[in-house]
Design an enzyme around this catalytic site. Structure first.
Site, PDB file in Angstrom:
ATOM      1  N   LYS A 296       0.849  -1.200   0.000  1.00  0.00           N
ATOM      2  CA  LYS A 296       0.000   0.000   0.000  1.00  0.00           C
ATOM      3  C   LYS A 296       0.882   1.248   0.000  1.00  0.00           C
ATOM      4  O   LYS A 296       2.090   1.172   0.236  1.00  0.00           O
ATOM      5  CB  LYS A 296      -0.913  -0.019   1.222  1.00  0.00           C
ATOM      6  CG  LYS A 296      -0.163  -0.014   2.560  1.00  0.00           C
ATOM      7  CD  LYS A 296      -1.106  -0.250   3.736  1.00  0.00           C
ATOM      8  CE  LYS A 296      -0.351  -0.338   5.051  1.00  0.00           C
ATOM      9  NZ  LYS A 296      -1.236  -0.711   6.174  1.00  0.00           N
TER      10      LYS A 296
ATOM     11  N   TYR B 214      16.706  29.362   8.259  1.00  0.00           N
ATOM     12  CA  TYR B 214      15.510  30.077   8.722  1.00  0.00           C
ATOM     13  C   TYR B 214      15.485  30.172  10.240  1.00  0.00           C
ATOM     14  O   TYR B 214      15.841  29.219  10.939  1.00  0.00           O
ATOM     15  CB  TYR B 214      14.252  29.345   8.252  1.00  0.00           C
ATOM     16  CG  TYR B 214      13.895  29.629   6.816  1.00  0.00           C
ATOM     17  CD1 TYR B 214      13.489  30.903   6.416  1.00  0.00           C
ATOM     18  CD2 TYR B 214      13.950  28.619   5.868  1.00  0.00           C
ATOM     19  CE1 TYR B 214      13.144  31.145   5.097  1.00  0.00           C
ATOM     20  CE2 TYR B 214      13.610  28.863   4.544  1.00  0.00           C
ATOM     21  CZ  TYR B 214      13.204  30.134   4.171  1.00  0.00           C
ATOM     22  OH  TYR B 214      12.877  30.380   2.859  1.00  0.00           O
TER      23      TYR B 214
HETATM   24  C1  LIG Z   1      -0.460  -1.832   6.785  1.00  0.00           C
HETATM   25  C2  LIG Z   1      -0.996  -3.114   7.270  1.00  0.00           C
HETATM   26  C3  LIG Z   1      -0.151  -4.210   7.510  1.00  0.00           C
HETATM   27  C4  LIG Z   1       1.359  -4.121   7.402  1.00  0.00           C
HETATM   28  O1  LIG Z   1       1.861  -3.577   8.596  1.00  0.00           O
HETATM   29  P1  LIG Z   1       3.442  -3.463   8.857  1.00  0.00           P
HETATM   30  O2  LIG Z   1       3.554  -2.985  10.251  1.00  0.00           O
HETATM   31  O3  LIG Z   1       3.944  -2.471   7.879  1.00  0.00           O
HETATM   32  O4  LIG Z   1       3.989  -4.811   8.634  1.00  0.00           O
HETATM   33  C5  LIG Z   1      -0.731  -5.410   7.870  1.00  0.00           C
HETATM   34  N1  LIG Z   1      -2.077  -5.524   8.017  1.00  0.00           N
HETATM   35  C6  LIG Z   1      -2.914  -4.488   7.839  1.00  0.00           C
HETATM   36  C7  LIG Z   1      -4.373  -4.673   8.041  1.00  0.00           C
HETATM   37  C8  LIG Z   1      -2.408  -3.243   7.477  1.00  0.00           C
HETATM   38  O5  LIG Z   1      -3.235  -2.217   7.298  1.00  0.00           O
END
Ligand SMILES: *Cc1c(COP(=O)(O)O)cnc(C)c1O
Length: 391
Positions: free
Chosen positions: A35, A255
């Protein structure tokens, strides 16, 4: 020549890390979580690199899934939050996406719609995180309802752990116990483990792992952990020095003029800033690497530039490469300096930073399909969907 800021992505490191997840749970399948553009690493490139190895992919929404399908990715893709609008169901069925079901309104929509073929669903239990998921007392009836729907194919039982990164938190055991009680007697594969649980909670491995962050080589833990220490960093963020000046004690930098040199200092300006996604909250002293040596930020990060102290690196010069995290400087350490987690750093890298794909010698590449632009998804919409392996 152009601006030198870039993120080198080592696809073989991602493959190595995926294989590590599978080695830790040899009896389990694993959805590679890609994702948010594979946590900033480029979802299509990562999916292609993992195509010969991965059992399935997971993304957050249908737009992310369609990007993969359009790039020719034919493996199953799980939508981690399922559908947001009922009219997505048609596409989910057509593209053979796997769909998380976490709320009663989604089940009502599944009852109302007539789909050309059933879809596989992952039924999420709220075992304690209290964001989404079916409440434990309703889980079995919801499962039975789904099983009776023509629109539903296989069902996987899932939940998400809130504290798996805290190795002695009691929450994880409590959530696992909640899941086991709520799903007792249901004959379906189960999925509980994110990266932290894949690495540290074997009792949560079950049939399907869901590793995300670990694929990209950062540890989900704030302390060393045996397996996490074997991860290989996938992204190396770097840029170049574009100017150098010698400053006097009392001179300020950047800055707000809130960094003031205590001693005569040699300061280099680097083409990297929060417009690239480098965190503005990185404080003076946040480490960077120049020519294999560590030094640190001085003054505030601005949109396109930041300053580093090269007083102790007298041979540093314009054009030298500066690494912000990656092969020589751990993302976890930088995240600590920024009071954040590795997740926000890599997902925050902006479009302005080109991703350059490289393959280290660390693992042999998997079967990477050639650029399949224009190729159909290869999925026959009339076909009966293949069932979800039990692992
Ligand atoms: C994003 C997500 C993961 C992966 O989590 P990590 O901590 O990056 O391994 C697994 N399950 C769900 C439902 C998620 O939304």
């Amino acid at each position: 020549m152009s601006r030198a800021a870039s993120a080198d992505i080592d696809l073989n490191a991602i493959l190595h890390n995926y294989r590590l997840a599978k080695r830790l749970a040899p009896a389990s399948c694993a959805v590679a979580v890609i994702k948010a553009d594979a946590y900033g690493h480029g979802a299509v490139a990562v999916a292609r690199a993992l195509h010969g190895d991965a059992d399935a992919f997971a993304v957050a929404c249908i737009e992310e899934a369609l990007e993969l399908r359009e790039a020719g990715i034919t493996l199953p893709i799980l939508l981690l939050e399922g559908f947001f609008e009922e009219d997505e169901l048609e596409t989910i069925a057509r593209e053979q996406l796997w769909c998380t079901i976490h709320s009663p309104h989604q089940i009502e929509a599944l009852k109302r719609t007539r789909l050309p073929q059933p879809i596989h669903v992952w039924l999420k239990l709220d075992s304690g995180m209290h964001r989404v998921g079916i409440s434990p007392p309703d889980y079995q009836t919801t499962y039975n309802t789904l099983r009776g729907l023509q629109n539903v194919g296989d069902v996987v039982l899932m939940t998400h752990l809130a504290c798996a990164d805290e190795l002695n938190s009691p929450n994880t055991d409590a959530q696992i116990a909640c899941f086991d009680a709520a799903s007792a007697g249901l004959e379906a594969p189960a999925s509980l483990a994110n990266s932290a649980a894949t690495l540290a909670w074997p009792q949560a491995h079950r049939n399907w792992l869901r590793p995300g962050m670990m694929l990209y080589g950062a540890s989900p833990f704030t302390h060393p952990q045996d397996h996490a220490d074997h991860l290989q960093p996938a992204m190396t963020l770097h840029s170049r020095i574009i100017a150098i000046r010698d400053l006097q004690a009392g001179d300020s930098i950047g800055y707000g003029a809130d960094y003031v040199c205590k001693h005569p200092s040699r300061v280099a300006t680097v083409a990297m800033g929060y417009g690239d996604g480098y965190p503005r909250q990185a404080k003076s002293g946040t480490p960077v690497m120049v020519k294999g040596r560590r030094t640190g930020l001085v003054g505030r990060v601005s949109m396109d530039m930041l300053s580093i102290d090269v007083t102790e690196l007298p041979d540093a010069q314009v054009g030298d490469t500066v690494e912000f995290w990656g092969k020589n400087l751990s993302l976890n350490e930088v995240a600590d300096y920024c009071n954040t987690i590795p997740y926000t750093l890599v997902t925050g890298i902006s479009r302005r930073v080109p991703r350059r794909y490289r393959a280290s010698a660390s693992a042999r590449p998997g079967k990477v399909p050639a650029d399949p632009a224009g190729v159909s998804t290869g999925l026959d919409p009339e076909s009966r969907i293949p069932s979800i392996p039990l692992a």
